[in-house]
Design an enzyme around this catalytic site. Structure first.
Site, PDB file in Angstrom:
ATOM      1  N   LYS A  42      28.829  -7.610  39.791  1.00 43.78           N
ATOM      2  CA  LYS A  42      27.607  -8.382  39.929  1.00 43.78           C
ATOM      3  C   LYS A  42      26.704  -7.779  41.011  1.00 43.78           C
ATOM      4  O   LYS A  42      25.515  -8.063  41.084  1.00 43.78           O
ATOM      5  CB  LYS A  42      27.942  -9.828  40.334  1.00 43.78           C
ATOM      6  CG  LYS A  42      28.914 -10.515  39.405  1.00 43.78           C
ATOM      7  CD  LYS A  42      29.367 -11.871  40.000  1.00 43.78           C
ATOM      8  CE  LYS A  42      30.512 -12.460  39.198  1.00 43.78           C
ATOM      9  NZ  LYS A  42      31.143 -13.599  39.917  1.00 43.78           N
ATOM     10  N   GLY A  43      27.304  -6.969  41.861  1.00 40.85           N
ATOM     11  CA  GLY A  43      26.632  -6.511  43.086  1.00 40.85           C
ATOM     12  C   GLY A  43      25.282  -5.847  42.902  1.00 40.85           C
ATOM     13  O   GLY A  43      24.393  -6.014  43.733  1.00 40.85           O
ATOM     14  N   GLU A  98      24.642   1.210  41.216  1.00 42.29           N
ATOM     15  CA  GLU A  98      25.677   0.546  42.005  1.00 42.29           C
ATOM     16  C   GLU A  98      25.065  -0.035  43.278  1.00 42.29           C
ATOM     17  O   GLU A  98      24.011   0.415  43.739  1.00 42.29           O
ATOM     18  CB  GLU A  98      26.773   1.588  42.308  1.00 42.29           C
ATOM     19  CG  GLU A  98      27.902   1.158  43.196  1.00 42.29           C
ATOM     20  CD  GLU A  98      28.778   0.040  42.646  1.00 42.29           C
ATOM     21  OE1 GLU A  98      28.231  -1.038  42.325  1.00 42.29           O
ATOM     22  OE2 GLU A  98      30.006   0.218  42.589  1.00 42.29           O
ATOM     23  N   ASP A  99      25.735  -1.039  43.820  1.00 45.34           N
ATOM     24  CA  ASP A  99      25.228  -1.640  45.054  1.00 45.34           C
ATOM     25  C   ASP A  99      25.585  -0.824  46.289  1.00 45.34           C
ATOM     26  O   ASP A  99      24.746  -0.542  47.132  1.00 45.34           O
ATOM     27  CB  ASP A  99      25.727  -3.090  45.206  1.00 45.34           C
ATOM     28  CG  ASP A  99      27.243  -3.238  45.022  1.00 45.34           C
ATOM     29  OD1 ASP A  99      27.939  -2.221  44.802  1.00 45.34           O
ATOM     30  OD2 ASP A  99      27.739  -4.378  45.098  1.00 45.34           O
ATOM     31  N   ASP A 102      31.732   2.706  48.977  1.00 41.88           N
ATOM     32  CA  ASP A 102      32.577   2.498  50.155  1.00 41.88           C
ATOM     33  C   ASP A 102      33.654   3.598  50.162  1.00 41.88           C
ATOM     34  O   ASP A 102      33.425   4.696  50.642  1.00 41.88           O
ATOM     35  CB  ASP A 102      33.146   1.077  50.050  1.00 41.88           C
ATOM     36  CG  ASP A 102      33.948   0.651  51.257  1.00 41.88           C
ATOM     37  OD1 ASP A 102      33.565   1.001  52.381  1.00 41.88           O
ATOM     38  OD2 ASP A 102      34.965  -0.040  51.080  1.00 41.88           O
ATOM     39  N   PHE A 151      30.700  -4.514  57.304  1.00 43.50           N
ATOM     40  CA  PHE A 151      30.697  -5.234  56.037  1.00 43.50           C
ATOM     41  C   PHE A 151      29.363  -5.956  55.891  1.00 43.50           C
ATOM     42  O   PHE A 151      28.960  -6.717  56.760  1.00 43.50           O
ATOM     43  CB  PHE A 151      31.862  -6.218  55.961  1.00 43.50           C
ATOM     44  CG  PHE A 151      32.110  -6.662  54.552  1.00 43.50           C
ATOM     45  CD1 PHE A 151      32.845  -5.865  53.682  1.00 43.50           C
ATOM     46  CD2 PHE A 151      31.571  -7.848  54.077  1.00 43.50           C
ATOM     47  CE1 PHE A 151      33.040  -6.241  52.358  1.00 43.50           C
ATOM     48  CE2 PHE A 151      31.763  -8.231  52.751  1.00 43.50           C
ATOM     49  CZ  PHE A 151      32.503  -7.432  51.898  1.00 43.50           C
ATOM     50  N   VAL A 152      28.670  -5.682  54.790  1.00 45.21           N
ATOM     51  CA  VAL A 152      27.340  -6.260  54.612  1.00 45.21           C
ATOM     52  C   VAL A 152      27.270  -7.161  53.376  1.00 45.21           C
ATOM     53  O   VAL A 152      28.031  -6.988  52.423  1.00 45.21           O
ATOM     54  CB  VAL A 152      26.255  -5.160  54.509  1.00 45.21           C
ATOM     55  CG1 VAL A 152      26.054  -4.471  55.851  1.00 45.21           C
ATOM     56  CG2 VAL A 152      26.588  -4.134  53.429  1.00 45.21           C
ATOM     57  N   ARG A 164      25.249 -13.543  47.922  1.00 44.77           N
ATOM     58  CA  ARG A 164      24.533 -12.576  47.083  1.00 44.77           C
ATOM     59  C   ARG A 164      23.042 -12.849  47.049  1.00 44.77           C
ATOM     60  O   ARG A 164      22.240 -11.944  46.879  1.00 44.77           O
ATOM     61  CB  ARG A 164      25.061 -12.623  45.641  1.00 44.77           C
ATOM     62  CG  ARG A 164      26.490 -12.153  45.468  1.00 44.77           C
ATOM     63  CD  ARG A 164      26.783 -11.985  43.988  1.00 44.77           C
ATOM     64  NE  ARG A 164      28.204 -11.876  43.701  1.00 44.77           N
ATOM     65  CZ  ARG A 164      28.904 -10.746  43.761  1.00 44.77           C
ATOM     66  NH1 ARG A 164      28.314  -9.636  44.111  1.00 44.77           N
ATOM     67  NH2 ARG A 164      30.190 -10.743  43.467  1.00 44.77           N
TER      68      ARG A 164
END
Ligand code: IMP
Ligand code: MG
Length: 182
Positions: A42-43, A98-99, A102, A151-152, A164
């Site tokens: 969903k990102g 993509e969001d 990582d 972490f965001v 979100r």
């Protein structure tokens, strides 16, 4: 919800400005060639929706849901396809949206899969990247912002499926997740 926010890294205005710049780069690269835009849900929902509205070529939309995370902030290193795209991409130009990158596991796995499926030209765009966190070598072709190992959340990014809908990208206060991971 906003009580859990530590620091805003990118405001709505900064995000939109960068999205338009990325779209410009993608327009220059693909020219008039049609592309299949793959939203990695969903990102990337907000980022992808914003981005493709500034693309000039013919764009079709496909949705994919993968997961390498539970309700944690540490990658499990395994990738599960929960929902696949519903079109054959053989011989097509594909842009995976993509969001955030990582460890690199999600995108290196997805890129391999789309190559095996016969994409004519496969490119990857990501809103964010945390280069210091890579476990496998992977770089996107187009990157919005590089960020340090924090972490965001917001603008599609979640922690345990929340936050979100924040219009900006922000770090979370440590107390929000500190007690939940080892
Ligand atoms: P990778 O496979 O480790 O590169 O992980 C990519 C996925 O991890 C992204 O699609 C996100 O869902 C999630 N992720 C990684 N870092 C963050 C973060 O800082 N906030 C929210 N989600 C993240
Ligand atoms: Mg994701």
């Amino acid at each position: 919800m906003t009580n859990d926010i530590d620091k805003i890294l990118f405001t709505e205005e900064q995000i939109l400005k960068r999205v338009k710049e990325l779209a410009q780069e993608i327009n220059e690269y693909f020219g008039k060639e049609p592309i299949v835009a793959v939203f990695v849900l969903k990102g990337s929902a907000f980022f992808a929706s914003d981005l493709i509205r500034y693309l000039d070529m013919n764009v079709t939309m496909e949705f994919m849901t993968v997961s390498s995370y539970g309700a944690q902030t540490i990658s499990s290193g395994k990738l599960t396809i929960k929902k696949d795209i519903d079109t054959d991409i053989a011989g097509k130009n594909v842009l995976i949206i993509e969001d955030i990158i990582d460890t690199g596991i999600t995108l290196s796995t997805l890129a391999k899969l789309f190559r095996e499926r016969g994409a004519k030209n496969l490119k990857v765009v990501t809103m964010l990247s945390k280069p210091s966190r890579r476990e496998v070598e992977f770089e996107a072709d187009f990157t919005g912002f590089e960020i340090p190992d924090v972490f965001v959340v917001g603008y599609g990014l979640d922690y345990a499926d929340n936050y979100r809908n924040l219009p900006y990208i922000a770090s979370l206060k440590e107390h929000v997740y500190k007690d939940k991971i080892d």
